[in-house]
Scaffold this active site. Structure first.
Site, short mmCIF file in Angstrom:
data_model
loop_
_atom_site.label_atom_id
_atom_site.label_comp_id
_atom_site.label_asym_id
_atom_site.label_seq_id
_atom_site.Cartn_x
_atom_site.Cartn_y
_atom_site.Cartn_z
N GLU A 151 0.88 -1.17 0.00
CA GLU A 151 0.00 0.00 0.00
C GLU A 151 0.91 1.21 0.00
O GLU A 151 1.56 1.50 1.01
CB GLU A 151 -0.92 -0.04 1.22
CG GLU A 151 -2.18 0.81 1.04
CD GLU A 151 -1.91 2.29 1.20
OE1 GLU A 151 -1.85 3.00 0.16
OE2 GLU A 151 -1.74 2.74 2.33
N CYS A 211 -1.76 9.12 2.70
CA CYS A 211 -1.60 8.66 1.32
C CYS A 211 -2.79 9.04 0.44
O CYS A 211 -2.66 9.21 -0.77
CB CYS A 211 -1.37 7.15 1.28
SG CYS A 211 -2.68 6.17 2.06
#
Length: 495
Positions: free
Chosen positions: A261, A295
């Site tokens: 990720e 993110c």
């Protein structure tokens, strides 16, 4: 925020864990020495944490592999009970852990509270995994019973980052443990108390057997040791795209699965029919929450030309009105960036964008590690502040004329994590979203969302797809599939 009472003893005894790592159920001196944990808001030392060495990793992985066999054989109901108890403990010790999160990470109290809520929810959701269906009956052309069985992978290496260490650690740790695996946890050295020590102490108190969760903080050499150790079979990594490529390549050479990720540069698309005030409210949260160190942060604001000037003016006014300061000292909207390296990178990107033609509508200044929320208008597409992940409170706003141009702008990135679209016509917005490759889409919402029940992951340079959230993703991530057949009598073959 919590159910902590005055009679609840502290979760973390700083004297007992100072300068130590956690191996085989004991706090021991690590081979990597010790380092001070600093509050980014003030620079003060708030704890001393231990660091592991590659030798520690080898020891931890070997003992975790042994402990995992017993843990996997533990009745499902008992494993579920440990996860439920962990969820309760996150809630009971929320004030204490939030305090570490605020001081060590620089999170504002509401965001620290949100992280704890999600962390507890991850444990509660994971507690359903031990008793979930772990396989299927398959059809077969032979006279036999044919089964697919999901079995634990063994030892999982979890490498988590500094920015949201609770959520980004627990979403791999909890399901991996629930499904019968052991875990080696390597939090970022800057946030070991929040992302490592607190997690270990919670599972200690919840009754997790010794050796099933090991804490091995450290730098790149420790991460490499985890990825290459023969006892570690799956890697769950959250971090930058640059580091993720290294982890993925290394894991591939050792024939291991790596769930990556990675970074993002999410687009926020505002259609001509949108309400500007509503869009700006969403955009402010999406770009400036947690100093932009998420993110999923909105990096690129793609706004219809008819709304562009009003949108920029109102977003800049919002940015100018936000209070930036020490979240441990009083009510603020934004805390500090994590360190000087990150601050200097953010500032360089902003200055370079302005030099290349962007208009600085708000921000662009800092005091210590406190960076003002920044709005850049008409940022050139080739400027790094627009094209790359900034990981700071910087919003680049560009305009478009047609839906086709909006799609082209939003899809013009090597990232593919989250997408937000604001429109009075939600179905038209969904049609646009189908043309923009991302792992996550939010219609009439901003890009920063997280739920323990929802699949999470990106495409392209944002990672290897959804590997977190929901039973299907977690079972796929942290188990192996075995094919098993049973015959009443031995088969006969013509040889």
């Amino acid at each position: 925020m919590s159910t902590l009472t005055e009679t609840t003893r502290p979760l973390i005894d700083e004297a007992a864990i100072a300068g130590r790592i956690y191996l085989d159920g004991e706090w021991v001196t690590g081979g990597g020495g010790a380092v001070d944990s600093l509050a980014p808001a003030t620079g003060e030392v708030i704890a001393t944490v231990g660091l592991a060495s590659p030798v520690d990793v080898a020891r931890a992985a070997a003992s975790a592999a042994l402990a995992q066999k017993t843990w996997a054989a533990t009745p499902a109901g008992e494993r579920a009970a440990v996860l439920r108890r962990a969820g309760q403990l996150w809630e009971q010790h929320a004030d204490e852990i939030a305090g570490w999160n605020i001081r060590e990470v620089g999170a504002i109290p509401p965001f620290a509270g949100f992280a704890l809520h999600v962390t507890a929810a991850e444990c509660y959701e994971a507690s359903a995994l031990p008793t979930a269906p772990q396989g299927a009956v398959l059809s077969s052309s032979e006279p036999r019973l044919s089964l697919a069985q999901q079995v634990p992978v063994g030892v999982v290496g979890v490498i988590s980052p500094f920015n949201v260490p609770l959520i980004l650690g627990i979403r791999a740790v909890a399901p991996a443990l629930a499904l019968g695996n052991a875990v080696l946890l390597k939090p970022d050295p800057r946030t070991v108390m929040t992302g490592g020590v607190a997690m270990v102490r919670i599972f200690e108190e919840a009754g997790l057997p010794a050796g099933v969760l090991q804490l091995v903080p450290g730098g790149a050499e420790v991460g490499e040791a985890i990825v290459t150790d023969e006892n570690v079979r799956v890697i769950a990594f959250t971090g930058s795209t640059r580091a993720g490529r290294i982890v993925g390549e290394l894991a591939g050479r050792h024939l291991k699965r790596a769930h990556l990720e990675l970074g993002g540069n999410s687009a926020f698309l505002v259609r001509a029919d949108a309400d500007v005030d509503q869009a700006v409210n969403l955009a402010t949260w999406g770009s400036f929450l947690h100093q932009g160190q998420i993110c999923m942060t909105v990096g690129r604001h793609i706004v219809h030309e008819s709304l562009f000037d009003e949108y920029v003016a109102k977003l800049a006014a919002k940015a100018d009105g936000l209070v930036v300061g020490d979240p441990a000292a009083g009510q603020v909207h934004m805390g500090p960036l994590i360190d000087e390296v990150q601050r200097d990178r953010v500032h360089t990107l902003v200055q370079d964008a302005v030099a290349q033609g962007a208009t600085l509508a708000a921000g662009g200044t800092y005091d210590g590690l406190f960076y003002r929320p920044t709005v850049l208008a008409n940022t050139p597409r080739h400027a790094a502040a627009y094209d790359d992940e900034v990981f700071g409170p910087v919003a680049s706003v560009v305009s478009y004329a047609t839906d086709d141009e909006a799609v082209e702008l939003a899809a013009d990135t090597h990232y593919g994590l989250s997408l937000g679209i604001v429109s009075r016509d939600a179905l038209a917005a969904l049609d646009l979203a189908q043309r923009i490759p991302t792992g996550i889409v939010h219609i009439n919402d901003q890009t920063v969302n997280d739920e323990a029940t929802a699949p999470f992951g990106g495409v392209g340079s944002s990672g290897t797809g959804s590997r977190h959230g929901g039973p299907e993703a977690n079972i796929a991530a942290f188990t192996e599939t075995r094919w098993i057949t049973l015959r009443r009598e031995p088969g006969h073959y013509p040889l």
